[in-house]
Design an enzyme around this catalytic site. Sequence first.
Site, short mmCIF file in Angstrom:
data_model
loop_
_atom_site.label_atom_id
_atom_site.label_comp_id
_atom_site.label_asym_id
_atom_site.label_seq_id
_atom_site.Cartn_x
_atom_site.Cartn_y
_atom_site.Cartn_z
CE LYS A 51 20.97 -104.03 -7.95
NZ LYS A 51 20.73 -105.30 -8.67
NE ARG A 149 15.31 -109.23 -12.91
CZ ARG A 149 16.07 -108.90 -11.88
NH1 ARG A 149 15.51 -108.38 -10.79
NH2 ARG A 149 17.37 -109.09 -11.89
CE1 TYR A 270 -3.39 -87.62 9.31
CE2 TYR A 270 -1.13 -88.44 9.25
CZ TYR A 270 -2.04 -87.41 9.08
OH TYR A 270 -1.61 -86.18 8.67
CG MET A 327 4.88 -87.12 4.39
SD MET A 327 4.21 -85.65 3.58
CE MET A 327 2.65 -86.26 2.96
C1 LIG Z 1 21.35 -106.38 -7.96
C2 LIG Z 1 22.12 -107.40 -8.70
C3 LIG Z 1 23.21 -108.03 -8.10
C4 LIG Z 1 23.55 -107.88 -6.64
O1 LIG Z 1 22.65 -108.67 -5.89
P1 LIG Z 1 22.72 -108.74 -4.28
O2 LIG Z 1 21.69 -109.73 -3.93
O3 LIG Z 1 22.41 -107.36 -3.81
O4 LIG Z 1 24.10 -109.14 -3.93
C5 LIG Z 1 23.99 -108.88 -8.89
N1 LIG Z 1 23.67 -109.11 -10.18
C6 LIG Z 1 22.60 -108.53 -10.78
C7 LIG Z 1 22.30 -108.85 -12.19
C8 LIG Z 1 21.78 -107.68 -10.06
O5 LIG Z 1 20.72 -107.13 -10.64
#
Ligand SMILES: *Cc1c(COP(=O)(O)O)cnc(C)c1O
Length: 388
Positions: A51, A149, A270, A327
């Site tokens: 992801k 969640r 800044y 930036m």
């Molecule tokens: C992001 C995610 C993972 C991977 O988690 P890591 O800590 O990056 O290994 C696995 N399962 C779900 C449901 C996730 O959202």
Amino acid sequence: MTKLHLPTPASGGIPEQAAGGVLHIDLDALASNWRTLRDHAGGAETAAVVKANAYGTGIEKAVPALSKAGCRTFFVAHLSEAIRARTVAPDATVYVLNGLFSGTGPTYAQFDLRPVLGSIEEIEEWAGFCRAQGEKLNAAIHVDTGMNRLGLTVAQGLTLKDRGELKDFETALLMSHFVSAEESDNPLNRQQIEAFEAIRASLPGIPASLPNSSGIFLRDKPQYALVRPGYALYGGNPTPDQDNPMRPVVGLEARIVQLRWVEADDTVGYNGRWLASAKRRIATISVGYADGYPRAASARGRSGDDLLAGTALVAGQRCSFAGNVSMDLITIDVTDVPEGRVKRGDTVTLIGGELTVDEVGRRAGTIGYEILTGLGSRYARTYSGGQC
Ligand SMILES: *Cc1c(COP(=O)(O)O)cnc(C)c1O
């Protein structure tokens, strides 16, 4: 007028000479990390979570490299990411973690993707879509065992076996997700394993998946069909209280655009939040928060103080940031580097060598995950390896 001729990188991306920062991604290290995780997975299938553009490293590069290493199952968050993964991994199994949005069934079917169903409504919709298609399509079911969640409640999970919709599609995976697996002695890990075991027992025969990167390293857990590492693949430490068993995957370098001396009592950046307590030499580099380097890594205080702030390796030496991250620019106190060893045009290391993504995150008051997934789109990206 002379024309500027820049070699175009094979990737069609930004040429190194034209970028403020250069990102190096080691696809061999990525593949090697996948194999290390597989070797720790106790016989479970080792999937890869890709992801957020494969944690910033690039889905189109990471997925083929992982496929060559032997990975067959990928998880993304969004349907759009799943289509990108499918394009470069025609035969892989691809799951979409964030669930089924209404009306997206045909897209799942078209690209042979699998939703991770996280509510009764999603289960009903997927079942309805499969009935209409006249086909039992694959999906995963996600039960929330503590995060509060995403996913069915534990109570819903325990009564799932009585729901008629389960006959309309193929539940290829039953999964849950750890809250704090990186804290190996957190009692929540055990509670989640137990809640998940109860649900698993009520749905025999469905392959189960619980561990993320850190979960793979937890002791005393049941054998699962599949594990879902993300962060550790990209070099993050899944065992923060121990040495990192993973190889670094990401390196980031930036160019020095100017060097200057400031006098005692001068401020830098800044809002004048950093004060030179003596004459100091400042290097200004061409990366900033617009590149995803967090402004929270700003160095506010007096030179020489031990500030929790961003750090760069300059000629191999650790140098603290000086002042607020801008930036497009960061200012670094390079006084301790011998004057002849640092000049305009040199590169400094922001991630790499002894500067791990975990440390960069900590110095910005965040976690390495956020550093990786924030890696900006203005960098020149260079890839190495990925052939096996
Ligand atoms: C992001 C995610 C993972 C991977 O988690 P890591 O800590 O990056 O290994 C696995 N399962 C779900 C449901 C996730 O959202």
